[in-house]
Motif scaffolding. Sequence first.
Motif, PDB file in Angstrom:
ATOM      1  N   ILE A 286      35.148  31.420  45.177  1.00 47.20           N
ATOM      2  CA  ILE A 286      34.699  32.152  43.994  1.00 47.20           C
ATOM      3  C   ILE A 286      33.586  33.097  44.421  1.00 47.20           C
ATOM      4  N   SER A 287      33.684  34.342  44.010  1.00 43.46           N
ATOM      5  CA  SER A 287      32.685  35.334  44.415  1.00 43.46           C
ATOM      6  C   SER A 287      31.317  35.005  43.808  1.00 43.46           C
ATOM      7  N   ARG A 288      30.298  35.606  44.366  1.00 46.62           N
ATOM      8  CA  ARG A 288      28.936  35.325  43.930  1.00 46.62           C
ATOM      9  C   ARG A 288      28.704  35.759  42.485  1.00 46.62           C
ATOM     10  N   VAL A 289      29.385  36.820  42.062  1.00 46.10           N
ATOM     11  CA  VAL A 289      29.222  37.278  40.685  1.00 46.10           C
ATOM     12  C   VAL A 289      29.717  36.227  39.708  1.00 46.10           C
ATOM     13  N   TRP A 290      30.892  35.664  39.981  1.00 47.32           N
ATOM     14  CA  TRP A 290      31.460  34.693  39.053  1.00 47.32           C
ATOM     15  C   TRP A 290      30.762  33.346  39.162  1.00 47.32           C
ATOM     16  N   ARG A 291      30.204  33.026  40.320  1.00 49.99           N
ATOM     17  CA  ARG A 291      29.378  31.828  40.411  1.00 49.99           C
ATOM     18  C   ARG A 291      28.129  31.977  39.545  1.00 49.99           C
ATOM     19  N   ALA A 292      27.550  33.178  39.536  1.00 46.98           N
ATOM     20  CA  ALA A 292      26.394  33.434  38.674  1.00 46.98           C
ATOM     21  C   ALA A 292      26.785  33.334  37.202  1.00 46.98           C
ATOM     22  N   ALA A 293      27.957  33.889  36.842  1.00 44.82           N
ATOM     23  CA  ALA A 293      28.411  33.821  35.451  1.00 44.82           C
ATOM     24  C   ALA A 293      28.646  32.378  35.027  1.00 44.82           C
ATOM     25  N   ILE A 294      29.214  31.550  35.926  1.00 42.01           N
ATOM     26  CA  ILE A 294      29.426  30.136  35.612  1.00 42.01           C
ATOM     27  C   ILE A 294      28.096  29.424  35.394  1.00 42.01           C
ATOM     28  N   ALA A 295      27.126  29.701  36.274  1.00 39.65           N
ATOM     29  CA  ALA A 295      25.813  29.064  36.151  1.00 39.65           C
ATOM     30  C   ALA A 295      25.128  29.457  34.842  1.00 39.65           C
ATOM     31  N   PHE A 296      25.155  30.735  34.510  1.00 40.31           N
ATOM     32  CA  PHE A 296      24.574  31.179  33.244  1.00 40.31           C
ATOM     33  C   PHE A 296      25.291  30.536  32.059  1.00 40.31           C
ATOM     34  N   THR A 297      26.610  30.438  32.133  1.00 40.23           N
ATOM     35  CA  THR A 297      27.383  29.839  31.043  1.00 40.23           C
ATOM     36  C   THR A 297      27.002  28.388  30.835  1.00 40.23           C
ATOM     37  N   LEU A 298      26.918  27.619  31.917  1.00 41.74           N
ATOM     38  CA  LEU A 298      26.572  26.201  31.813  1.00 41.74           C
ATOM     39  C   LEU A 298      25.171  26.019  31.241  1.00 41.74           C
ATOM     40  N   PHE A 299      24.253  26.903  31.601  1.00 43.03           N
ATOM     41  CA  PHE A 299      22.865  26.767  31.146  1.00 43.03           C
ATOM     42  C   PHE A 299      22.710  27.212  29.700  1.00 43.03           C
TER      43      PHE A 299
END
Length: 339
Positions: free
Chosen positions: A200-213
């Motif tokens: 998973i690219s870094r952009v979508w990892r960031a989006a996942i992290a923001f979503t979970l938080f």
Amino acid sequence: MRLDREIAIRLKQLRFSSISNLIISLIITIIILSIIISTAKWVLFVADWGVVNLNLPLYLFGSYPLTQRWRPALWIVLIIILTALTLCESKWRWIGKSLPFAWISITPIGIYLLAGGLGLLPIASRYWGGLTLTILLTASSALFSLPLGVALALGRQSKLSIIKKISSIYIDAMRSVPLISVLFFGQLLIPLFLPVGIEISRVWRAAIAFTLFVSAYIAEDIRGGLQAIPNTQIEAGKAIGLNNIQITQFIVLPQALRIALPALTNQAIGLLQNTSLMAILGLVELLGIGRSLLANPEFIGRYIEVYVWLAAIYWLVCMIMALLARNLEQKLSINRRNL
């Protein structure tokens, strides 16, 4: 005689109070005017805005390929048009019904334009950056976190103890850790849990992290809206033959979202501002572009100009988001009065 003396004393007190208020107001006005004049003088005559003028495309698109920059530019133009249509909806009421679908589809359109495929040249996410990446992270995280937050809020209100317990543990756990820890988890630990060959690219990892938080905070905002709805409405729904799912879908949830709208707006604005933390983790969003420019020897010493420019962009985008939310809140209030 005594009454006349008390009246005279009160009149003197009122005069003194009004004079002191006038003096304080004049002092505050002079201070504000001096700050405005000094700021305007610095902006117009002292500041060197070459660091902005020479790098304006970089602020907007990052290192996106030059020949393909029409794609993020088109997406930003579509967002501006959609924003204008939303704010002018009262003049063109025929577009009102299509606006929710347009706002929902604007994020997938942006992903398609930036990523490519299906007729467009594929562009790796490492080339995304600037204001485009900031808006994309905000929009995609908000799009994913809202339904997750609704599910968590309903789960915390559930009568099933296992669902209620899991939702409560998740919400409390996410709200007890700082956002930067979740972002580090998303960037460094998510790849360790993925099967071999899946990345998973870094952009979508960031989006996942923001979503979970953010979903944990959204869940609490919506739970507050759920608790504000009187039980008489639920009983009325049962009286006309609605089941629990229909009561939640048609009675409870719409009202809870309307009540929680101001808090949800704060979460959206906070999410936009928190995307600047990704500059620490290597993504060149809006703040990351500014940091990379300040590392250029050509622009050393232009810290104030860069950060004032970035602050103006963040202020403008946050103000637009607040205006859109206020417009939606007024529309919901009007619809409620017309029922």
